[in-house]
Design an enzyme around this catalytic site. Structure first.
Site, PDB file in Angstrom:
ATOM      1  N   ASP A 147       0.707  -1.273   0.064  1.00 49.88           N
ATOM      2  CA  ASP A 147      -0.110  -0.259   0.088  1.00 49.88           C
ATOM      3  C   ASP A 147       0.982   1.390   0.104  1.00 49.88           C
ATOM      4  O   ASP A 147       1.640   1.581   0.997  1.00 49.88           O
ATOM      5  CB  ASP A 147      -1.018  -0.005   1.175  1.00 49.88           C
ATOM      6  CG  ASP A 147      -1.886  -1.094   1.129  1.00 49.88           C
ATOM      7  OD1 ASP A 147      -1.863  -1.974   0.507  1.00 49.88           O
ATOM      8  OD2 ASP A 147      -3.097  -0.934   1.754  1.00 49.88           O
ATOM      9  N   LYS A 210      -7.215   3.327  -3.229  1.00 53.26           N
ATOM     10  CA  LYS A 210      -7.627   3.321  -1.795  1.00 53.26           C
ATOM     11  C   LYS A 210      -7.721   4.934  -1.374  1.00 53.26           C
ATOM     12  O   LYS A 210      -7.073   5.323  -1.840  1.00 53.26           O
ATOM     13  CB  LYS A 210      -6.565   2.547  -1.033  1.00 53.26           C
ATOM     14  CG  LYS A 210      -6.670   2.545   0.383  1.00 53.26           C
ATOM     15  CD  LYS A 210      -5.616   1.672   1.348  1.00 53.26           C
ATOM     16  CE  LYS A 210      -5.525   1.657   2.737  1.00 53.26           C
ATOM     17  NZ  LYS A 210      -4.330   1.192   3.352  1.00 53.26           N
ATOM     18  N   LYS A 246     -10.320   0.013  -2.554  1.00 53.93           N
ATOM     19  CA  LYS A 246     -10.206  -0.185  -0.962  1.00 53.93           C
ATOM     20  C   LYS A 246     -10.419   1.006  -0.449  1.00 53.93           C
ATOM     21  O   LYS A 246      -9.765   2.012  -0.055  1.00 53.93           O
ATOM     22  CB  LYS A 246      -8.919  -0.630  -0.499  1.00 53.93           C
ATOM     23  CG  LYS A 246      -8.659  -1.011   0.813  1.00 53.93           C
ATOM     24  CD  LYS A 246      -7.069  -1.257   1.205  1.00 53.93           C
ATOM     25  CE  LYS A 246      -6.772  -1.453   2.691  1.00 53.93           C
ATOM     26  NZ  LYS A 246      -5.455  -2.075   2.978  1.00 53.93           N
TER      27      LYS A 246
END
Length: 310
Positions: A147, A210, A246
């Site tokens: 991430d 995300k 996400k």
């Protein structure tokens, strides 16, 4: 994900209507509801999409090991039996790079992947060379998902080609690991910037986009998520490529889980409710889901402390 060449024509003229986006987001959970057995099934599905996370300054190997034990068995045996479930696992365990090796060892043989934040999380205000080195370190330690965080300055000042080059370099550094690009939407000021940053991240090869690090003042919201999901849909139509989503930060309850699953089903279809294309960045939510499922099978609500995270 292979991404595409940088093409600002895909997003430069795009306008996001704030009031219309907010109205659409507000109706998502009022137009569709799930009850009883259907709700239990949706909550079980939500568990499989959770990136069970610990990103605290006082993380230790033992804390990570306990979290991994919960990842292996997120529900108590009696609840599993009552629901007729043989096995259930979370989507991934997410930790800092120095904790990756501990998580990999604790999850060996479980099939649960290890995700690592990197690139100077959460601010990302480090030289690019150091951020790329951190990605390399996390992958070398065994992370199969990374991430990353973007440089918000590039989005806020419209330097989209610089943002593209940065994310593309991070995608290359990830190698075989899946890359989730954290846009820190609470810092981007407008939904227009959120849409443009989403499109640039996907052009640069992100496997997921995300919402947040969870450290901003404003994290995942349904209007922001709707904007990003629409970008996913537009990117698929233009490129033929499929990218995951996400939401993270501030998602804490079983009710939240249902709301975001409804968003994905309504906007993109059932395919985007599976954990290869959808994840929650959340941990405390799992305790509430377990509590709601216990109520479903027993008819009684238990105290929250009966559903410890680890």
């Amino acid at each position: 994900m292979t991404g595409t060449r940088f093409d600002p024509s895909w997003f430069e003229a795009h306008h996001v209507n704030l009031s219309a986006t907010e109205r659409r987001a507000a109706t998502l959970t009022t137009r569709r509801t799930v009850k009883k057995d259907w709700q239990a099934a949706w909550l079980a599905q939500a568990i499989t999409c959770i990136d069970l996370t610990t990103l605290a300054g006082d993380d230790t190997p033992s804390r990570v090991q306990r979290l991994c034990a919960k990842a292996r068995q997120p529900l108590r045996d009696d609840i599993m039996a009552a629901l007729g479930l043989d096995a259930l696992r979370v989507g991934a365990v997410c930790v800092y790079p120095t904790m990756v090796a501990h998580a990999v060892k604790a999850l060996e043989g479980s099939g649960v992947p290890v995700a690592s934040v990197a690139t100077g999380f959460p601010a990302g205000l480090m030289p690019l060379s150091l951020r790329l080195a951190e990605i390399n370190y996390a992958v070398d330690q065994g992370a199969s998902e990374v991430d990353i965080v973007i440089t918000r300055e590039y989005a806020l000042t419209g330097q989209w080609s610089k943002l593209y080059d940065e994310i593309a370099a991070m995608r290359e550094a990830c190698g075989p690991a899946h890359m989730k690009a954290i846009l820190a939407t609470g810092d981007l000021q407008t939904l227009g910037n959120v849409y443009k940053a989403s499109m640039v991240a996907m052009q640069a090869g992100s496997d997921f986009i995300k919402t947040s690090t969870g450290k901003e003042g404003l994290n995942a919201t349904l209007p922001v998520s709707l904007t990003m999901v629409r970008a996913l849909r537009d990117f698929r139509e233009k490129s033929g490529q499929i990218v995951g989503f996400k939401p993270a930060g501030g998602i804490k309850s079983a009710k939240d889980a249902i709301a975001w699953l409804i968003l994905m089903k309504e906007e993109l279809g059932t395919r985007w409710t599976r954990n290869d294309l959808f994840r929650f960045g959340a941990s405390s939510m799992l305790g509430d889901i377990e509590r709601q499922l216990e109520h479903h099978v027993t008819g009684r609500y238990s105290a929250a402390n009966r559903h410890a995270m680890a």
